[in-house]
Design a protein around this motif. Sequence first.
Motif, PDB file in Angstrom:
ATOM      1  N   LEU A  41       0.831  -1.130   0.104  1.00 17.41           N
ATOM      2  CA  LEU A  41       0.043  -0.062  -0.090  1.00 17.41           C
ATOM      3  C   LEU A  41       0.748   1.394  -0.006  1.00 17.41           C
ATOM      4  O   LEU A  41       1.823   1.403   0.610  1.00 17.41           O
ATOM      5  N   THR A  42       0.463   2.405  -0.950  1.00 14.12           N
ATOM      6  CA  THR A  42       1.237   3.640  -0.714  1.00 14.12           C
ATOM      7  C   THR A  42       0.609   4.248   0.507  1.00 14.12           C
ATOM      8  O   THR A  42      -0.384   3.726   0.902  1.00 14.12           O
ATOM      9  N   ASP A  43       0.954   5.456   0.860  1.00 14.34           N
ATOM     10  CA  ASP A  43       0.440   5.971   2.007  1.00 14.34           C
ATOM     11  C   ASP A  43      -1.057   6.533   1.748  1.00 14.34           C
ATOM     12  O   ASP A  43      -1.725   6.518   2.774  1.00 14.34           O
ATOM     13  N   ALA A  44      -0.779   7.140   0.667  1.00 10.13           N
ATOM     14  CA  ALA A  44      -2.451   7.735   0.203  1.00 10.13           C
ATOM     15  C   ALA A  44      -3.487   6.313   0.135  1.00 10.13           C
ATOM     16  O   ALA A  44      -4.491   6.748   0.770  1.00 10.13           O
ATOM     17  N   ASP A  45      -2.805   5.096  -0.084  1.00  7.43           N
ATOM     18  CA  ASP A  45      -4.228   4.119  -0.293  1.00  7.43           C
ATOM     19  C   ASP A  45      -4.364   3.587   1.572  1.00  7.43           C
ATOM     20  O   ASP A  45      -5.578   3.425   1.716  1.00  7.43           O
ATOM     21  N   HIS A  46      -3.207   3.608   2.232  1.00  2.00           N
ATOM     22  CA  HIS A  46      -3.271   3.307   3.704  1.00  2.00           C
ATOM     23  C   HIS A  46      -4.145   4.443   4.389  1.00  2.00           C
ATOM     24  O   HIS A  46      -5.207   3.920   5.187  1.00  2.00           O
ATOM     25  N   HIS A  47      -4.050   5.653   3.840  1.00  4.49           N
ATOM     26  CA  HIS A  47      -4.955   6.604   4.513  1.00  4.49           C
ATOM     27  C   HIS A  47      -6.507   6.207   3.899  1.00  4.49           C
ATOM     28  O   HIS A  47      -7.534   6.556   5.243  1.00  4.49           O
ATOM     29  N   LEU A  48      -6.602   6.064   2.832  1.00  7.58           N
ATOM     30  CA  LEU A  48      -7.954   5.787   2.412  1.00  7.58           C
ATOM     31  C   LEU A  48      -8.639   4.517   2.947  1.00  7.58           C
ATOM     32  O   LEU A  48      -9.783   4.482   3.338  1.00  7.58           O
ATOM     33  N   LEU A  49      -7.837   3.530   3.341  1.00  2.00           N
ATOM     34  CA  LEU A  49      -8.271   2.471   4.138  1.00  2.00           C
ATOM     35  C   LEU A  49      -8.704   2.629   5.587  1.00  2.00           C
ATOM     36  O   LEU A  49      -9.621   2.250   5.994  1.00  2.00           O
ATOM     37  N   ALA A  50      -7.975   3.743   6.046  1.00  2.00           N
ATOM     38  CA  ALA A  50      -8.245   3.966   7.478  1.00  2.00           C
ATOM     39  C   ALA A  50      -9.591   4.916   7.495  1.00  2.00           C
ATOM     40  O   ALA A  50     -10.413   4.609   8.395  1.00  2.00           O
ATOM     41  N   LEU A  51      -9.789   5.686   6.552  1.00  3.46           N
ATOM     42  CA  LEU A  51     -11.093   6.434   6.481  1.00  3.46           C
ATOM     43  C   LEU A  51     -12.186   5.614   6.238  1.00  3.46           C
ATOM     44  O   LEU A  51     -13.246   5.555   6.775  1.00  3.46           O
ATOM     45  N   TRP A  52     -12.026   4.388   5.441  1.00  5.01           N
ATOM     46  CA  TRP A  52     -13.130   3.473   4.907  1.00  5.01           C
ATOM     47  C   TRP A  52     -13.328   2.586   6.289  1.00  5.01           C
ATOM     48  O   TRP A  52     -14.518   2.411   6.557  1.00  5.01           O
ATOM     49  N   VAL A  53     -12.466   2.177   6.999  1.00  2.00           N
ATOM     50  CA  VAL A  53     -12.670   1.515   8.274  1.00  2.00           C
ATOM     51  C   VAL A  53     -13.464   2.465   9.040  1.00  2.00           C
ATOM     52  O   VAL A  53     -14.312   1.984   9.786  1.00  2.00           O
TER      53      VAL A  53
END
Length: 92
Positions: free
Chosen positions: A23-35
């Motif tokens: 995961l890129t940092d941006a994808d990781h951030h989106l994942l956290a928002l989705w969670v």
Amino acid sequence: MPTVTLSKVRAPGFVTIRRGGPLTDADHHLLALWVASCAEHVLGLFESAQPDDPRPRQAIRSRAAPLAWPPPRTSLHHLYLTAHPRAGVLAT
């Protein structure tokens, strides 16, 4: 509050590139928002089981708040350690 021991093994799909994952940092951030968004949908269940425990709501609120990215790892672990044990309350 019960003691929680985190596994040393991380789910490989949720690790950022800089830590050896996909995961890129941006994808990781989106994942956290989705969670956080998913957690909001079941927040009422937590609050009905533990009405005096503000930690799940605080964890969701802090995740949804604008932050410098990436957040300090210690703050993410704190959110996890305070919110995750509450899930066990509903499972029993």
